[in-house]
Design a protein around this motif. Structure first.
Motif, PDB file in Angstrom:
ATOM      1  N   THR A 237     -55.604  -5.169   9.137  1.00 34.15           N
ATOM      2  CA  THR A 237     -56.051  -3.893   9.091  1.00 34.15           C
ATOM      3  C   THR A 237     -56.890  -3.272   8.054  1.00 34.15           C
ATOM      4  O   THR A 237     -57.723  -2.037   7.994  1.00 34.15           O
ATOM      5  CB  THR A 237     -56.144  -2.714   9.978  1.00 34.15           C
ATOM      6  OG1 THR A 237     -54.862  -2.502   9.659  1.00 34.15           O
ATOM      7  CG2 THR A 237     -56.264  -3.714  11.628  1.00 34.15           C
ATOM      8  N   GLU A 238     -56.465  -3.902   7.494  1.00 29.98           N
ATOM      9  CA  GLU A 238     -56.582  -3.896   5.974  1.00 29.98           C
ATOM     10  C   GLU A 238     -57.792  -3.784   5.178  1.00 29.98           C
ATOM     11  O   GLU A 238     -58.574  -5.670   5.406  1.00 29.98           O
ATOM     12  CB  GLU A 238     -55.125  -4.017   4.784  1.00 29.98           C
ATOM     13  CG  GLU A 238     -53.882  -3.141   5.614  1.00 29.98           C
ATOM     14  CD  GLU A 238     -52.631  -3.304   4.207  1.00 29.98           C
ATOM     15  OE1 GLU A 238     -52.946  -4.094   3.323  1.00 29.98           O
ATOM     16  OE2 GLU A 238     -51.652  -2.690   4.606  1.00 29.98           O
ATOM     17  N   GLU A 239     -58.455  -3.248   4.494  1.00 33.35           N
ATOM     18  CA  GLU A 239     -60.004  -4.133   3.644  1.00 33.35           C
ATOM     19  C   GLU A 239     -59.317  -5.094   2.868  1.00 33.35           C
ATOM     20  O   GLU A 239     -60.005  -5.790   2.968  1.00 33.35           O
ATOM     21  CB  GLU A 239     -60.213  -2.676   2.582  1.00 33.35           C
ATOM     22  CG  GLU A 239     -60.655  -1.685   3.894  1.00 33.35           C
ATOM     23  CD  GLU A 239     -61.712  -0.588   2.943  1.00 33.35           C
ATOM     24  OE1 GLU A 239     -62.106  -1.248   2.059  1.00 33.35           O
ATOM     25  OE2 GLU A 239     -62.221   0.257   3.446  1.00 33.35           O
ATOM     26  N   SER A 240     -57.811  -5.355   1.963  1.00 29.18           N
ATOM     27  CA  SER A 240     -57.789  -6.109   1.337  1.00 29.18           C
ATOM     28  C   SER A 240     -57.414  -7.922   1.360  1.00 29.18           C
ATOM     29  O   SER A 240     -57.313  -8.464   1.337  1.00 29.18           O
ATOM     30  CB  SER A 240     -56.671  -5.615   0.642  1.00 29.18           C
ATOM     31  OG  SER A 240     -55.385  -5.267   1.034  1.00 29.18           O
ATOM     32  N   TRP A 241     -57.175  -7.701   2.989  1.00 31.03           N
ATOM     33  CA  TRP A 241     -56.889  -8.387   3.921  1.00 31.03           C
ATOM     34  C   TRP A 241     -57.885  -9.465   3.570  1.00 31.03           C
ATOM     35  O   TRP A 241     -59.401 -10.095   3.818  1.00 31.03           O
ATOM     36  CB  TRP A 241     -56.905  -8.111   5.437  1.00 31.03           C
ATOM     37  CG  TRP A 241     -55.882  -9.470   6.247  1.00 31.03           C
ATOM     38  CD1 TRP A 241     -54.624 -10.292   6.484  1.00 31.03           C
ATOM     39  CD2 TRP A 241     -57.411 -10.463   7.076  1.00 31.03           C
ATOM     40  NE1 TRP A 241     -55.129 -10.817   7.010  1.00 31.03           N
ATOM     41  CE2 TRP A 241     -55.468 -11.324   7.494  1.00 31.03           C
ATOM     42  CE3 TRP A 241     -58.989 -10.423   6.840  1.00 31.03           C
ATOM     43  CZ2 TRP A 241     -56.236 -12.310   8.453  1.00 31.03           C
ATOM     44  CZ3 TRP A 241     -58.498 -11.411   8.401  1.00 31.03           C
ATOM     45  CH2 TRP A 241     -58.377 -12.473   8.613  1.00 31.03           C
ATOM     46  N   SER A 242     -57.388 -11.220   3.813  1.00 27.76           N
ATOM     47  CA  SER A 242     -58.556 -11.749   2.848  1.00 27.76           C
ATOM     48  C   SER A 242     -57.207 -13.550   4.201  1.00 27.76           C
ATOM     49  O   SER A 242     -56.444 -13.343   4.151  1.00 27.76           O
ATOM     50  CB  SER A 242     -58.577 -12.190   2.322  1.00 27.76           C
ATOM     51  OG  SER A 242     -57.527 -12.721   1.061  1.00 27.76           O
TER      52      SER A 242
END
Length: 409
Positions: A237-242
């Motif tokens: 759910t975090e924007e930095s997730w990839s």
């Protein structure tokens, strides 16, 4: 001609272009020029003209890759996935046939990308081909992981301790534990009542739990050189997730042995379809046969990662048995009836995921969460947790962990 193919591959790869049955592909969707390039790659492959075949195969993969990454995955026509598999097949055979320029690891990686992005063709030929390639790679070295990885030996890797607060389980909120319930008992008391339960002593016959116990060393030997998708970040759910593709060796070295400050998680991946050798180490629980579907409809996923990986509070549409093979996990469960209290994300993409950080909730922003009833447990090695459909669950690994989930309808 079969004699033009590497001898080691002749029992797996068809002996001529006709045996590929390329005519079954949907030419109207692929287009005549593209189909011509695919056919030329096959033609030159069986003539032993590997350099030329490789060039055509690379063009096939580049173009089909663009098609696979345009729009939502479910909207991609299966013909492009099939073509990607054929392109991967031709490229891998060429790489193996040109071992003066490529090594076997290059061909294995090509097969894995085809298995990850393509669709099965010719009785899942890539799975059979990569098994032959992997055996070939193992024959070139005493320890297979040394062939697959250039990482420093484990003993030379610096270890940085990571501290996590272990949960204290509320005795009034414990998930019940039962010892090998009968199928009838499981159906009547848990499935139909939508009641979570931990099943004990039902995994001891798994090879992964007895005579082939899963360890980092064992996983390296079986799968170290295989390419897999790894989630990067503490939670999706975090924007930095990839996500990134890497070998199992690379994943173990960076995220488990070295204990990187970043979090890597091999999560929700159908690893056992990709690597059948690992599939032989587990067993589908009999309870999964109580659904409406067939055994082939059961989805088996791997969840492998270091201490501290988190699956945010979410729910799934199917029955789920989460089998803990290695390590332990903390699990929190909320019934579907309290969905309003867990504040699902708005919008379609994350509608099945809560906005709340379960172990550190913002009660000013999400006040109803405090009053939501829940169950919790520490899932130990050798235990299975039954999670009913649409039952909210949050999971955090307490140490290096390998879990296997079985989803069925």
């Amino acid at each position: 001609m079969a004699t033009c193919l590497p001898k080691e591959l002749q029992d797996v790869v068809p002996g001529c272009k006709k045996a590929l049955h390329l005519e079954t592909l949907d030419k109207s969707k692929l287009g005549a020029p593209f189909f011509f390039v695919l056919a030329q790659s096959a033609e030159r492959l069986f003539q032993g003209r590997f350099q030329e075949s490789l060039g055509f195969a690379t063009n096939v993969l580049d173009y089909s890759w663009e098609k696979l990454n345009t729009g939502h995955w479910k909207d991609v026509d299966v013909c492009w996935r099939e073509v990607f598999t054929f392109g991967s097949l031709f490229k891998a055979v060429c790489q193996y046939g040109m071992r003066d320029r490529f090594n076997t690891m290059d061909a294995i990686k090509t097969c894995d990308l085809g298995l990850l992005m393509g669709a099965p063709v010719l009785d899942n030929i890539l799975s059979r081909l990569v098994a032959v390639l992997q055996n070939s790679a193992r024959g070139t070295t005493k320890r297979p992981q040394e062939q697959c990885s250039k990482s420093p030996p484990t003993s030379q890797v610096p270890k940085r301790p990571r501290t996590l607060i272990l949960p204290v389980i509320d005795s009034e909120k414990k998930v019940p534990r039962v010892h090998c319930p009968s199928l009838k008992s499981f159906l009547l008391n848990y499935m139909r009542k939508r009641q979570p339960v931990i099943i004990q002593s039902n995994m001891e016959h798994w090879p992964a739990r007895n005579h082939r116990p899963w360890s980092l060393e064992y996983l390296r030997q079986i799968a170290g050189c295989r390419t897999v998708p790894v989630e990067l970040g503490r939670r999706y759910t975090e924007e930095s997730w990839s996500q990134a593709l890497m070998t199992v060796d690379e994943f173990i070295d960076k995220y488990i042995v070295q204990k990187s400050s970043d979090v890597g998680y091999l999560a929700q991946h159908q690893l056992f379809d990709q690597i059948p050798e690992l599939r032989e180490d587990i067993r589908v629980p009999d309870y999964c046969c109580l659904g409406d579907g067939e055994e082939d409809d059961i989805v088996i996923n791997a969840w492998f990662g270091p201490k501290g990986t988190v699956s945010p509070l979410h729910h799934d549409p199917q029955h789920n048995l989460l089998a803990q093979v290695v390590g332990s996990k903390y699990v929190r469960l909320y019934a579907e009836e309290v969905s309003d209290c867990v504040y699902p994300h708005e919008g379609h993409l994350l509608h099945n995921t809560s906005q709340v950080d379960v172990e550190n909730p913002d009660l000013q922003q999400f006040p109803r969460f405090k009053s939501a009833p829940y169950l919790e447990c520490t899932l130990e090695p050798g235990e299975m947790l039954y999670i009913p459909p649409r039952y909210w669950h949050y999971i955090r690994s307490l140490d290096v962990s390998f879990s296997v989930s079985f989803w069925w309808s």
